[in-house]
Write a protein that holds these residues in place. Structure first.
Motif, PDB file in Angstrom:
ATOM      1  N   VAL A   1     -16.930   3.562   4.677  1.00 24.28           N
ATOM      2  CA  VAL A   1     -16.426   2.077   4.406  1.00 24.28           C
ATOM      3  C   VAL A   1     -16.140   2.059   2.979  1.00 24.28           C
ATOM      4  CG1 VAL A   1     -17.406  -0.336   4.193  1.00 24.28           C
ATOM      5  CG2 VAL A   1     -18.016   1.207   6.251  1.00 24.28           C
ATOM      6  N   GLU A   2     -16.722   2.302   2.001  1.00 30.35           N
ATOM      7  CA  GLU A   2     -16.342   2.190   0.691  1.00 30.35           C
ATOM      8  C   GLU A   2     -14.930   2.913   0.355  1.00 30.35           C
ATOM      9  OE1 GLU A   2     -18.742   2.815  -3.456  1.00 30.35           O
ATOM     10  OE2 GLU A   2     -19.134   4.053  -1.819  1.00 30.35           O
ATOM     11  N   ILE A   3     -14.696   4.177   0.690  1.00 33.18           N
ATOM     12  CA  ILE A   3     -13.380   4.887   0.848  1.00 33.18           C
ATOM     13  C   ILE A   3     -12.291   4.004   1.556  1.00 33.18           C
ATOM     14  CG2 ILE A   3     -12.104   6.641   1.513  1.00 33.18           C
ATOM     15  CD1 ILE A   3     -14.681   8.403   1.413  1.00 33.18           C
ATOM     16  N   MET A   4     -12.731   3.354   2.580  1.00 31.05           N
ATOM     17  CA  MET A   4     -11.676   2.512   3.253  1.00 31.05           C
ATOM     18  C   MET A   4     -11.142   1.329   2.534  1.00 31.05           C
ATOM     19  SD  MET A   4     -11.655   1.209   7.318  1.00 31.05           S
ATOM     20  CE  MET A   4     -13.250   0.249   7.117  1.00 31.05           C
ATOM     21  N   VAL A   5     -12.247   0.670   1.934  1.00 31.98           N
ATOM     22  CA  VAL A   5     -12.063  -0.465   1.289  1.00 31.98           C
ATOM     23  C   VAL A   5     -10.981  -0.074  -0.149  1.00 31.98           C
ATOM     24  CG1 VAL A   5     -12.999  -2.255  -0.527  1.00 31.98           C
ATOM     25  CG2 VAL A   5     -14.117  -1.779   1.803  1.00 31.98           C
ATOM     26  N   LEU A   6     -11.296   0.878  -0.622  1.00 33.37           N
ATOM     27  CA  LEU A   6     -10.697   1.024  -1.899  1.00 33.37           C
ATOM     28  C   LEU A   6      -9.015   1.201  -1.456  1.00 33.37           C
ATOM     29  CD1 LEU A   6     -12.748   3.940  -3.678  1.00 33.37           C
ATOM     30  CD2 LEU A   6     -12.345   1.488  -4.387  1.00 33.37           C
ATOM     31  N   SER A   7      -8.861   2.045  -0.185  1.00 25.09           N
ATOM     32  CA  SER A   7      -7.681   2.433   0.273  1.00 25.09           C
ATOM     33  C   SER A   7      -6.827   0.918   0.633  1.00 25.09           C
ATOM     34  CB  SER A   7      -7.416   3.089   1.489  1.00 25.09           C
ATOM     35  OG  SER A   7      -6.319   3.331   2.274  1.00 25.09           O
ATOM     36  N   TYR A   8      -7.651  -0.204   1.319  1.00 30.00           N
ATOM     37  CA  TYR A   8      -6.796  -1.100   1.650  1.00 30.00           C
ATOM     38  C   TYR A   8      -6.811  -2.116   0.729  1.00 30.00           C
ATOM     39  CZ  TYR A   8      -6.886  -0.478   6.629  1.00 30.00           C
ATOM     40  OH  TYR A   8      -6.625   0.057   8.037  1.00 30.00           O
ATOM     41  N   VAL A   9      -7.873  -2.186  -0.409  1.00 29.15           N
ATOM     42  CA  VAL A   9      -7.779  -2.921  -1.469  1.00 29.15           C
ATOM     43  C   VAL A   9      -6.504  -2.460  -2.556  1.00 29.15           C
ATOM     44  CG1 VAL A   9      -8.800  -3.670  -3.745  1.00 29.15           C
ATOM     45  CG2 VAL A   9     -10.041  -3.821  -1.601  1.00 29.15           C
ATOM     46  N   GLY A  10      -6.356  -0.950  -2.559  1.00 28.93           N
ATOM     47  CA  GLY A  10      -5.352  -0.613  -3.213  1.00 28.93           C
ATOM     48  C   GLY A  10      -3.875  -0.949  -2.829  1.00 28.93           C
ATOM     49  N   GLY A  11      -3.655  -0.765  -1.472  1.00 32.63           N
ATOM     50  CA  GLY A  11      -2.586  -1.242  -1.006  1.00 32.63           C
ATOM     51  C   GLY A  11      -2.350  -0.170   0.170  1.00 32.63           C
ATOM     52  N   ARG A  12      -2.419  -0.638   1.407  1.00 33.51           N
ATOM     53  CA  ARG A  12      -2.150   0.535   2.490  1.00 33.51           C
ATOM     54  C   ARG A  12      -0.836   1.119   2.533  1.00 33.51           C
ATOM     55  NH1 ARG A  12      -1.421  -0.661   8.111  1.00 33.51           N
ATOM     56  NH2 ARG A  12      -2.267   1.109   9.432  1.00 33.51           N
ATOM     57  N   GLY A  13      -0.495   2.316   2.589  1.00 31.38           N
ATOM     58  CA  GLY A  13       0.604   3.075   2.939  1.00 31.38           C
ATOM     59  C   GLY A  13       1.263   3.146   1.354  1.00 31.38           C
ATOM     60  N   THR A  14       0.512   3.077   0.372  1.00 27.96           N
ATOM     61  CA  THR A  14       1.178   3.172  -1.069  1.00 27.96           C
ATOM     62  C   THR A  14       0.703   4.662  -1.653  1.00 27.96           C
ATOM     63  OG1 THR A  14      -0.709   2.363  -2.036  1.00 27.96           O
ATOM     64  CG2 THR A  14       1.272   1.070  -1.423  1.00 27.96           C
ATOM     65  N   ILE A  15      -0.455   5.183  -1.329  1.00 23.28           N
ATOM     66  CA  ILE A  15      -1.096   6.697  -1.622  1.00 23.28           C
ATOM     67  C   ILE A  15      -1.715   5.964  -2.923  1.00 23.28           C
ATOM     68  CG2 ILE A  15      -1.020   8.898  -2.303  1.00 23.28           C
ATOM     69  CD1 ILE A  15      -0.675   8.724   0.406  1.00 23.28           C
ATOM     70  N   TRP A  16      -1.053   5.688  -3.892  1.00 20.77           N
ATOM     71  CA  TRP A  16      -1.528   5.555  -5.556  1.00 20.77           C
ATOM     72  C   TRP A  16      -2.473   4.323  -5.426  1.00 20.77           C
ATOM     73  CZ3 TRP A  16      -0.471   1.198  -8.005  1.00 20.77           C
ATOM     74  CH2 TRP A  16       0.609   0.435  -7.438  1.00 20.77           C
ATOM     75  N   GLY A  17      -2.310   3.470  -4.567  1.00 25.64           N
ATOM     76  CA  GLY A  17      -3.133   2.209  -4.608  1.00 25.64           C
ATOM     77  C   GLY A  17      -4.678   2.455  -4.595  1.00 25.64           C
ATOM     78  N   GLY A  18      -4.996   3.355  -3.566  1.00 26.58           N
ATOM     79  CA  GLY A  18      -6.639   3.647  -3.798  1.00 26.58           C
ATOM     80  C   GLY A  18      -7.152   4.207  -4.987  1.00 26.58           C
ATOM     81  N   LEU A  19      -6.160   5.014  -5.832  1.00 31.08           N
ATOM     82  CA  LEU A  19      -6.765   5.591  -6.794  1.00 31.08           C
ATOM     83  C   LEU A  19      -6.945   4.479  -8.061  1.00 31.08           C
ATOM     84  CD1 LEU A  19      -7.364   7.698  -8.856  1.00 31.08           C
ATOM     85  CD2 LEU A  19      -4.810   8.184  -9.282  1.00 31.08           C
ATOM     86  N   VAL A  20      -5.998   3.642  -7.982  1.00 32.36           N
ATOM     87  CA  VAL A  20      -6.111   2.480  -9.047  1.00 32.36           C
ATOM     88  C   VAL A  20      -7.423   1.587  -8.715  1.00 32.36           C
ATOM     89  CG1 VAL A  20      -4.934   0.360  -9.823  1.00 32.36           C
ATOM     90  CG2 VAL A  20      -3.486   2.311  -9.416  1.00 32.36           C
ATOM     91  N   ALA A  21      -7.505   1.334  -7.224  1.00 30.51           N
ATOM     92  CA  ALA A  21      -8.598   0.508  -6.901  1.00 30.51           C
ATOM     93  C   ALA A  21     -10.010   1.072  -7.227  1.00 30.51           C
ATOM     94  CB  ALA A  21      -8.634   0.092  -5.478  1.00 30.51           C
ATOM     95  N   GLY A  22      -9.847   2.369  -7.193  1.00 35.47           N
ATOM     96  CA  GLY A  22     -11.195   3.395  -7.590  1.00 35.47           C
ATOM     97  C   GLY A  22     -11.396   3.289  -8.905  1.00 35.47           C
ATOM     98  N   LEU A  23     -10.417   3.278  -9.748  1.00 34.39           N
ATOM     99  CA  LEU A  23     -10.717   3.158 -11.114  1.00 34.39           C
ATOM    100  C   LEU A  23     -11.252   1.828 -11.708  1.00 34.39           C
ATOM    101  CD1 LEU A  23      -7.525   5.355 -12.211  1.00 34.39           C
ATOM    102  CD2 LEU A  23     -10.033   6.088 -12.590  1.00 34.39           C
ATOM    103  N   ILE A  24     -10.655   0.795 -10.787  1.00 37.66           N
ATOM    104  CA  ILE A  24     -11.290  -0.709 -11.216  1.00 37.66           C
ATOM    105  C   ILE A  24     -12.475  -0.831 -10.244  1.00 37.66           C
ATOM    106  CG2 ILE A  24     -10.653  -2.897 -11.037  1.00 37.66           C
ATOM    107  CD1 ILE A  24      -7.627  -2.289 -11.045  1.00 37.66           C
TER     108      ILE A  24
END
Length: 346
Positions: A252-275
């Motif tokens: 769930v935590e990984i999925m939230v990072l992916s969706y909050v970062g931006g689904r289908g962007t790849i890099w969005g999950g990393l930015v969400a994780g760092l925040i």
């Protein structure tokens, strides 16, 4: 001057092949020098967790954002990689570095087998099957005490024989960059085109001659293999692992990072994780409500910001670009008017 400009454009085209931009390069540079400037072990350890979960979110998004399969059992593949590397080091004395690669291979093979069994199913059915298999893997890990020590925990040798975290930081930093670049190269290839076609309209993809099952299994296997490698790193980083590493809450935590970062962007999950990961650390008093907070964030993103942080980033720079363009147009128009008046006077 023209040669320099051509060289700059050529360099930018080269960077874009790997999904890198000047802003992204600046961000990577900041992350590279951060632990050298801020020499705090607690913050460094927090950033290690943020980079690791960000990399997992990118690999999760590779499947969820491009072939529309949410792997609800994703944390189990992370755990499989962790246990594979740990057991090889503890039982056979294998180098942790080789163990991490072995964890990736084993998790990838499990993903391949699960893909053959489940990815012929449509959407939610495939997602649910991944969750059921993950629950089975959790049960095996918890009950095979002779091998895994179950809930007592398995002690794992470290990657570095030092109490400092900087070695782990740069290890996960490089792994994160390789994950992003590798996924971006695949997405920018003809294979990525097939993934996009499947994600946008699976029936149209089939009608155009794409072997949908083949590409879905390929995508799923790569994603699981990345989780396995990162799981191997996690095992040697924390020093002890228990079956809870496979809990659905981690997925769930990984999925939230992916969706909050931006689904289908790849890099969005990393930015969400760092925040978000450092942010949650400073909200320790709300730790028990973590999943509730994640749920609220997911709802807010899906309603108000469906493209996540990446969408906000793109919107901001598009507006910035438009303002500069409009300003340039006004300057150009003003110059033309002044030129026209000068001609009339003559």
């Amino acid at each position: 001057m023209e040669k320099a400009e051509r060289g700059f454009r050529k360099g930018m085209r080269f960077l874009r092949k790997f999904g890198l931009t000047p802003f992204g390069m600046a961000m990577l540079f900041a992350l590279a020098v951060f632990p050298l400037v801020i020499q705090d072990e607690v913050i460094t350890r927090l950033l290690i967790s943020a980079l690791m979960l960000g990399a997992l979110a990118m690999a999760f998004d590779f499947t969820a954002g491009f072939i529309n399969i949410n792997n609800f059992g994703y944390a189990a593949f992370w755990g499989v990689g962790a246990y594979t590397s740990a057991l090889l080091a503890v039982k056979l004395g294998v180098s942790p570095w080789l163990g991490m690669l072995a964890g990736g291979v084993f998790a990838g093979l499990l993903g391949l087998g699960l893909g053959f069994l489940t990815l012929r199913l449509a959407g939610i059915f495939a997602s649910c099957m991944t969750w059921f298999v993950a629950l089975a893997m959790f049960a095996v890990t918890a009950n095979w005490v002779e091998l895994t020590r179950g809930t007592s925990g398995l002690s794992v040798p470290p990657l570095f024989h030092t109490t400092e975290n900087i070695g782990y930081y740069y290890t996960i930093f490089v792994m994160t960059i390789l994950t992003y670049v590798g996924l971006r190269v695949i997405i920018n290839s003809h294979i990525g085109t097939a993934f996009r076609a499947i994600g946008q309209d699976i029936q149209a993809a089939q009608a155009s001659g794409i072997n949908v099952t083949k590409y879905k299994i390929m995508n799923f296997t790569i994603s699981c293999a990345i989780a396995g490698v990162l799981g191997g790193f996690y095992a040697h980083f924390v020093g002890i692992i228990t079956p809870t590493v496979m809990n659905t809450s981690h997925t769930v935590e990984i999925m939230v990072l992916s969706y909050v970062g931006g689904r289908g962007t790849i890099w969005g999950g990393l930015v969400a994780g760092l925040i978000m990961i450092p942010g949650m650390e400073y909200l320790k008093g709300l730790l028990e409500l973590r999943l509730l907070i994640y749920g609220v964030l997911m709802i807010m993103v899906m309603i108000f910001f469906p493209n996540g942080l990446a969408g906000l980033y793109n919107k901001f720079f598009n507006l910035l670009g438009e303002s500069f363009f409009e300003k340039g147009q006004r300057v150009k128009k003003g110059g033309e008017e002044r030129g026209g008046r000068a001609e009339m006077k003559n």
